[in-house]
Design a protein around this motif. Structure first.
Motif, PDB file in Angstrom:
ATOM      1  N   PRO A 154       1.048  -1.120   0.462  1.00 12.65           N
ATOM      2  CA  PRO A 154      -0.276  -0.230  -0.096  1.00 12.65           C
ATOM      3  C   PRO A 154       1.097   1.214   0.294  1.00 12.65           C
ATOM      4  O   PRO A 154       2.185   1.435   0.031  1.00 12.65           O
ATOM      5  CB  PRO A 154      -1.049   0.277   1.573  1.00 12.65           C
ATOM      6  CG  PRO A 154       0.358  -1.180   2.464  1.00 12.65           C
ATOM      7  CD  PRO A 154       0.264  -1.932   1.126  1.00 12.65           C
ATOM      8  N   PHE A 155       0.378   2.489  -0.685  1.00 11.02           N
ATOM      9  CA  PHE A 155       1.452   3.577  -0.667  1.00 11.02           C
ATOM     10  C   PHE A 155       0.563   4.495   0.421  1.00 11.02           C
ATOM     11  O   PHE A 155      -0.818   4.479   0.883  1.00 11.02           O
ATOM     12  CB  PHE A 155       0.941   4.438  -2.082  1.00 11.02           C
ATOM     13  CG  PHE A 155       1.660   3.573  -3.244  1.00 11.02           C
ATOM     14  CD1 PHE A 155       2.488   4.608  -3.956  1.00 11.02           C
ATOM     15  CD2 PHE A 155       1.370   2.704  -4.052  1.00 11.02           C
ATOM     16  CE1 PHE A 155       3.344   4.345  -4.344  1.00 11.02           C
ATOM     17  CE2 PHE A 155       2.319   2.245  -4.639  1.00 11.02           C
ATOM     18  CZ  PHE A 155       3.199   3.367  -5.236  1.00 11.02           C
ATOM     19  N   LYS A 156       1.578   5.165   1.190  1.00 17.16           N
ATOM     20  CA  LYS A 156       0.966   5.751   2.413  1.00 17.16           C
ATOM     21  C   LYS A 156       1.208   7.627   1.302  1.00 17.16           C
ATOM     22  O   LYS A 156       1.752   8.034   0.668  1.00 17.16           O
ATOM     23  CB  LYS A 156       2.210   6.302   3.468  1.00 17.16           C
ATOM     24  CG  LYS A 156       2.124   6.572   3.980  1.00 17.16           C
ATOM     25  CD  LYS A 156       3.220   7.209   5.365  1.00 17.16           C
ATOM     26  CE  LYS A 156       3.149   7.813   6.513  1.00 17.16           C
ATOM     27  NZ  LYS A 156       3.701   8.094   7.430  1.00 17.16           N
ATOM     28  N   TYR A 157       0.361   8.550   1.869  1.00 21.16           N
ATOM     29  CA  TYR A 157      -0.525   9.257   1.734  1.00 21.16           C
ATOM     30  C   TYR A 157       0.645   9.865   2.364  1.00 21.16           C
ATOM     31  O   TYR A 157       0.595  10.554   3.816  1.00 21.16           O
ATOM     32  CB  TYR A 157      -1.515  10.289   1.634  1.00 21.16           C
ATOM     33  CG  TYR A 157      -1.799  11.006   1.014  1.00 21.16           C
ATOM     34  CD1 TYR A 157      -2.112  11.117   0.079  1.00 21.16           C
ATOM     35  CD2 TYR A 157      -2.318  12.161   2.179  1.00 21.16           C
ATOM     36  CE1 TYR A 157      -2.064  12.732  -0.676  1.00 21.16           C
ATOM     37  CE2 TYR A 157      -2.611  13.274   2.004  1.00 21.16           C
ATOM     38  CZ  TYR A 157      -2.484  13.726   0.502  1.00 21.16           C
ATOM     39  OH  TYR A 157      -2.631  15.406   0.075  1.00 21.16           O
ATOM     40  N   LEU A 158       0.887  11.113   1.955  1.00 23.42           N
ATOM     41  CA  LEU A 158       2.406  12.297   2.354  1.00 23.42           C
ATOM     42  C   LEU A 158       1.923  13.624   2.423  1.00 23.42           C
ATOM     43  O   LEU A 158       1.484  14.353   3.835  1.00 23.42           O
ATOM     44  CB  LEU A 158       3.836  12.071   2.039  1.00 23.42           C
ATOM     45  CG  LEU A 158       4.085  10.945   1.605  1.00 23.42           C
ATOM     46  CD1 LEU A 158       5.602  11.060   0.746  1.00 23.42           C
ATOM     47  CD2 LEU A 158       4.520  10.533   3.224  1.00 23.42           C
ATOM     48  N   ARG A 159       1.373  13.818   1.561  1.00 21.89           N
ATOM     49  CA  ARG A 159       0.780  15.405   1.751  1.00 21.89           C
ATOM     50  C   ARG A 159       0.189  16.207   0.254  1.00 21.89           C
ATOM     51  O   ARG A 159       0.268  15.524  -0.673  1.00 21.89           O
ATOM     52  CB  ARG A 159       2.079  17.126   1.969  1.00 21.89           C
ATOM     53  CG  ARG A 159       3.372  16.694   1.180  1.00 21.89           C
ATOM     54  CD  ARG A 159       4.250  17.072   1.589  1.00 21.89           C
ATOM     55  NE  ARG A 159       4.956  17.464   0.591  1.00 21.89           N
ATOM     56  CZ  ARG A 159       5.790  16.257   0.357  1.00 21.89           C
ATOM     57  NH1 ARG A 159       6.265  15.432   1.398  1.00 21.89           N
ATOM     58  NH2 ARG A 159       7.193  16.556  -0.302  1.00 21.89           N
ATOM     59  N   SER A 160       0.043  17.324   0.351  1.00 17.78           N
ATOM     60  CA  SER A 160      -0.403  17.810  -0.844  1.00 17.78           C
ATOM     61  C   SER A 160       0.024  19.128  -0.683  1.00 17.78           C
ATOM     62  O   SER A 160      -0.184  20.173   0.082  1.00 17.78           O
ATOM     63  CB  SER A 160      -1.981  17.623  -1.956  1.00 17.78           C
ATOM     64  OG  SER A 160      -3.044  18.517  -0.850  1.00 17.78           O
ATOM     65  N   GLY A 161       0.046  19.668  -2.095  1.00 16.78           N
ATOM     66  CA  GLY A 161       0.338  21.655  -2.731  1.00 16.78           C
ATOM     67  C   GLY A 161       0.471  22.088  -3.572  1.00 16.78           C
ATOM     68  O   GLY A 161       0.900  21.155  -4.313  1.00 16.78           O
ATOM     69  N   ARG A 162       0.771  22.798  -3.563  1.00 19.07           N
ATOM     70  CA  ARG A 162       0.986  23.720  -5.275  1.00 19.07           C
ATOM     71  C   ARG A 162       2.727  23.629  -4.854  1.00 19.07           C
ATOM     72  O   ARG A 162       3.415  23.501  -3.828  1.00 19.07           O
ATOM     73  CB  ARG A 162       1.104  25.369  -4.516  1.00 19.07           C
ATOM     74  CG  ARG A 162      -0.354  25.632  -4.517  1.00 19.07           C
ATOM     75  CD  ARG A 162      -1.501  25.896  -6.479  1.00 19.07           C
ATOM     76  NE  ARG A 162      -3.035  26.446  -6.055  1.00 19.07           N
ATOM     77  CZ  ARG A 162      -3.216  27.198  -6.918  1.00 19.07           C
ATOM     78  NH1 ARG A 162      -2.422  28.303  -7.117  1.00 19.07           N
ATOM     79  NH2 ARG A 162      -4.606  27.644  -6.768  1.00 19.07           N
ATOM     80  N   ILE A 163       2.881  24.427  -6.254  1.00 14.94           N
ATOM     81  CA  ILE A 163       4.273  23.419  -6.352  1.00 14.94           C
ATOM     82  C   ILE A 163       5.908  25.041  -6.277  1.00 14.94           C
ATOM     83  O   ILE A 163       5.600  25.822  -6.936  1.00 14.94           O
ATOM     84  CB  ILE A 163       4.331  23.428  -8.019  1.00 14.94           C
ATOM     85  CG1 ILE A 163       4.041  21.954  -8.190  1.00 14.94           C
ATOM     86  CG2 ILE A 163       6.237  22.541  -8.568  1.00 14.94           C
ATOM     87  CD1 ILE A 163       3.548  20.856  -9.158  1.00 14.94           C
TER      88      ILE A 163
END
Length: 385
Positions: A154-163
């Protein structure tokens, strides 16, 4: 007489065995736009996807589409195959969250165009995808990252955001920065005018999003020969493509990026490399409706990028065969063999969207994509480059 009979029987058995072995080794047909059943007989549900080849197996990651919506109700899928035609459903390797409405990837968000690359140094599989927050439409324009120890998760979700917040393109000259400083959004409230297009090309939206980071929607990942990885995405409200360098562990950005075809309205980038030249196939921005593919090339990942005519040829080439680019797969073990991958979207029945995979040929060094009703991986042995 008996010895002769036994010999004949032995020859027949060997011939049959050899014939069976040959049939097993024959490549199966790839049929664009048809139903592609997985190991359970269900149409593969991995749209807007890409493929990772790892230790002899192909892993296909893509969006799970439901029957009625393109929002994420299940998550990001993975299918595995030894030959690109027999696909095993490995399940949702990054499922949506169903018990926490505050999660960024809660059920009903938008998770698009997942791509996975393998980091040789860390031994991690790194996934990036376009994320829109639930109930916010396409306003967030974020990039999200997840990691796993195995290709099937399974993949572990880390984060999201603008670049790259606070960063300007590394190759923006002092003169260009001076012009950027003069751009005033208040003077360009009317969109789509010549003056507005000119301001966009000069960086009006780069300046607008500088503090919070650049927008990123349709996206692609590319690992170069030296192991450096890059994130290619449609930015500035889908008006300009960006290429951004990823960190050594592929899990963040270094701050170095460049703009491609400012104000050109490109999305769905698919990048590959042949004989030292970088090629990129994109589409225009017409929503779910197909349009004519675009193609660019460059001697360096950082450019300069030159636009070329549509690489598609034949019937419905002006509509990219009713598809939209998503990935170009270099075929392991076959020199100069590349597969163009596209999606035939069906917004009224999203899960029924079909796949268009076609071999890329080269004419005078330039990629050409010709429609074929069916083909096999062995066809590359006969294609003229």
């Amino acid at each position: 007489m008996k010895k002769t009979t036994l010999f004949v029987w032995a020859v027949c058995i060997c011939t049959l065995a050899l014939s069976a072995c040959t049939q097993q080794q024959e490549a199966k047909e790839i049929r664009p736009m048809e139903i592609w059943p997985d190991n359970a007989g269900v149409h593969v549900n991995a749209h807007g996807g890409g493929i990772l080849y790892h230790e002899g197996t192909y892993y296909w990651y893509g969006e799970n589409k439901s029957d009625t919506t393109s929002s994420a109700m299940v998550g990001i899928m993975c299918y595995s195959s030894p030959n690109l035609t027999d696909w095993k459903n490995e399940g949702a390797v990054l499922p949506v969250v169903t018990n926490d409405t505050t999660s960024e990837i809660t059920q009903g968000c938008i998770m698009e165009r997942p791509k996975v690359i393998y980091n040789e140094k860390t031994g991690k599989f790194v996934m990036w995808f376009h994320l829109e927050l639930k109930g916010k439409g396409y306003a967030a324009a974020r990039s999200a990252v997840a990691v796993a120890d195995r290709p099937t998760g399974p993949f572990k979700y880390l984060r999201s955001g603008r670049i790259n917040p606070g960063k300007l393109p590394f190759d923006m000259t002092d003169e260009q920065r001076a012009v950027l400083d003069t751009l005033d959004a208040g003077k360009y409230t009317e969109w789509w005018t010549p003056a507005w297009y000119d301001a966009i090309a000069k960086g009006l939206f780069v300046k607008r999003d500088l503090e919070g980071g650049q927008m990123a929607r349709d996206m692609q990942l590319f690992v170069d020969d030296d192991g450096k990885a890059y994130h290619i995405y449609s930015s500035e409200d889908n008006l300009t493509l960006h290429i951004a360098e990823l960190s050594d562990d592929y899990q963040s950005h270094t701050g170095k990026y460049t703009r491609i075809a400012p104000a050109g309205h490109n999305e769905a980038p698919a990048l590959f490399k042949k004989d030292g030249t970088y090629w990129m196939i994109t589409s225009g921005c017409t929503g779910w409706d197909p349009n004519e593919a675009r193609m660019f090339s460059a001697p360096s990942i950082w450019g300069p990028w030159t636009q070329h005519p549509n690489p598609c040829a034949g019937k419905d080439a002006e509509l990219t065969f009713h598809g939209q680019s998503t990935f170009v797969l270099p075929v392991p073990g076959k020199k100069d063999a590349f597969i163009f991958m596209a999606d035939n979207w069906r917004p009224k029945h999203p899960s029924d969207a079909r796949y268009i995979w076609l071999p890329i040929q080269f004419n005078e060094g330039k990629p050409v994509i010709q429609w074929r009703d069916s083909w096999t991986i062995n066809d590359f042995d006969h294609l003229l480059n």
